[in-house]
Design a protein around this motif. Structure first.
Motif, mmCIF file in Angstrom:
data_model
loop_
_atom_site.group_PDB
_atom_site.id
_atom_site.type_symbol
_atom_site.label_atom_id
_atom_site.label_comp_id
_atom_site.label_asym_id
_atom_site.label_seq_id
_atom_site.Cartn_x
_atom_site.Cartn_y
_atom_site.Cartn_z
ATOM 1 N N UNK A 1 7.323 -3.633 -10.408
ATOM 2 C CA UNK A 1 8.717 -3.634 -9.970
ATOM 3 C C UNK A 1 8.915 -2.757 -8.753
ATOM 4 N N UNK A 2 10.180 -2.658 -8.334
ATOM 5 C CA UNK A 2 10.517 -1.920 -7.119
ATOM 6 C C UNK A 2 10.644 -0.410 -7.349
ATOM 7 N N UNK A 3 10.919 -0.013 -8.603
ATOM 8 C CA UNK A 3 11.157 1.399 -8.899
ATOM 9 C C UNK A 3 9.910 2.243 -8.755
ATOM 10 N N UNK B 1 0.805 -1.220 0.000
ATOM 11 C CA UNK B 1 0.000 0.000 0.000
ATOM 12 C C UNK B 1 0.842 1.276 0.000
ATOM 13 N N UNK B 2 1.775 1.348 0.930
ATOM 14 C CA UNK B 2 2.545 2.584 1.096
ATOM 15 C C UNK B 2 3.384 2.871 -0.147
ATOM 16 N N UNK B 3 4.035 1.842 -0.674
ATOM 17 C CA UNK B 3 4.826 2.011 -1.894
ATOM 18 C C UNK B 3 3.928 2.393 -3.063
ATOM 19 N N UNK B 4 2.756 1.765 -3.146
ATOM 20 C CA UNK B 4 1.816 2.082 -4.231
ATOM 21 C C UNK B 4 1.326 3.520 -4.138
ATOM 22 N N UNK B 5 1.106 4.001 -2.915
ATOM 23 C CA UNK B 5 0.680 5.389 -2.722
ATOM 24 C C UNK B 5 1.734 6.353 -3.273
ATOM 25 N N UNK B 6 3.007 6.063 -2.983
ATOM 26 C CA UNK B 6 4.097 6.921 -3.463
ATOM 27 C C UNK B 6 4.233 6.825 -4.984
#
Length: 199
Positions: free
Chosen positions: A181-183, A19-24
């Protein structure tokens, strides 16, 4: 998103779904489309979640407004909305605490955050590796909140994405975005033909 006013996007899902990564990533994507996003850290259960969003916000060049650890997430969301409107951000992206769809207390809290920020979008983040269990998760969140779409994460792994088809079928809500991916740029629009091809 409607022009000339601050729109809110609520990002929800289980803990560990991305969630947090997707928000960013979403903030980065919207900034590239000439929006002026503001990220709100409203996962106040884990100090690491606030720190993570603040670090990611710095990486993508998007400001972050944070609540206090152990504080009231609803009040934090209200303050974030007030700041977004005052500073004329076009989009407020609210990162919420991960929760099980069967946890009534936390789902009620999400409902109160939804009322407080009146989101244009409620995006459920689902880990593609979850498989068919993702359908129950999506059903629970949709029943409680009325999600508007789904972000499937970890689609760069071995997951075929069959859950995407099931989620769409059961909830009627679209798979809108896919984490590949992670980027911070690894968030793509969902392409039905590509998804079907993987399945």
């Amino acid at each position: 998103l409607p022009p000339r006013r601050t729109s809110a996007v609520l990002v929800v899902g289980l803990q560990g779904s991305g969630k947090t990564t997707s928000a960013a990533k979403l903030a980065r994507r919207l900034a590239r489309q000439r929006h002026t996003p503001l990220l709100a850290a409203c996962d106040l259960q884990r100090p690491a979640a606030i720190e993570q969003l603040e670090a990611l916000g710095q990486r993508v060049g998007v400001p972050v407004v944070s609540g206090v650890v152990g504080g009231d997430p609803v009040a934090a969301a209200v303050q974030a909305r007030e700041r977004a409107v005052a500073e004329r951000h076009s989009v407020l992206i609210v990162d919420t605490a991960g929760r099980l769809q069967i946890d009534e207390r936390l789902m009620d809290e999400l409902g109160r955050i939804r009322t407080a920020v009146d989101p244009a979008e409620i995006l459920l983040v689902v880990d593609a590796m979850t498989g068919q269990e993702a359908v129950k998760i999506a059903e629970g969140f949709d029943r409680a909140l009325g999600i508007t779409g789904v972000i499937m994460t970890k689609m760069d792994g071995d997951a075929r994405g069959g859950a995407a088809l099931s989620i769409r079928s059961v909830t009627g809500k679209p798979i809108k975005l896919i984490g590949t991916g992670e980027g911070m740029d690894d968030l793509d629009e969902a392409d039905p033909e590509h998804l079907a091809g993987r399945i």
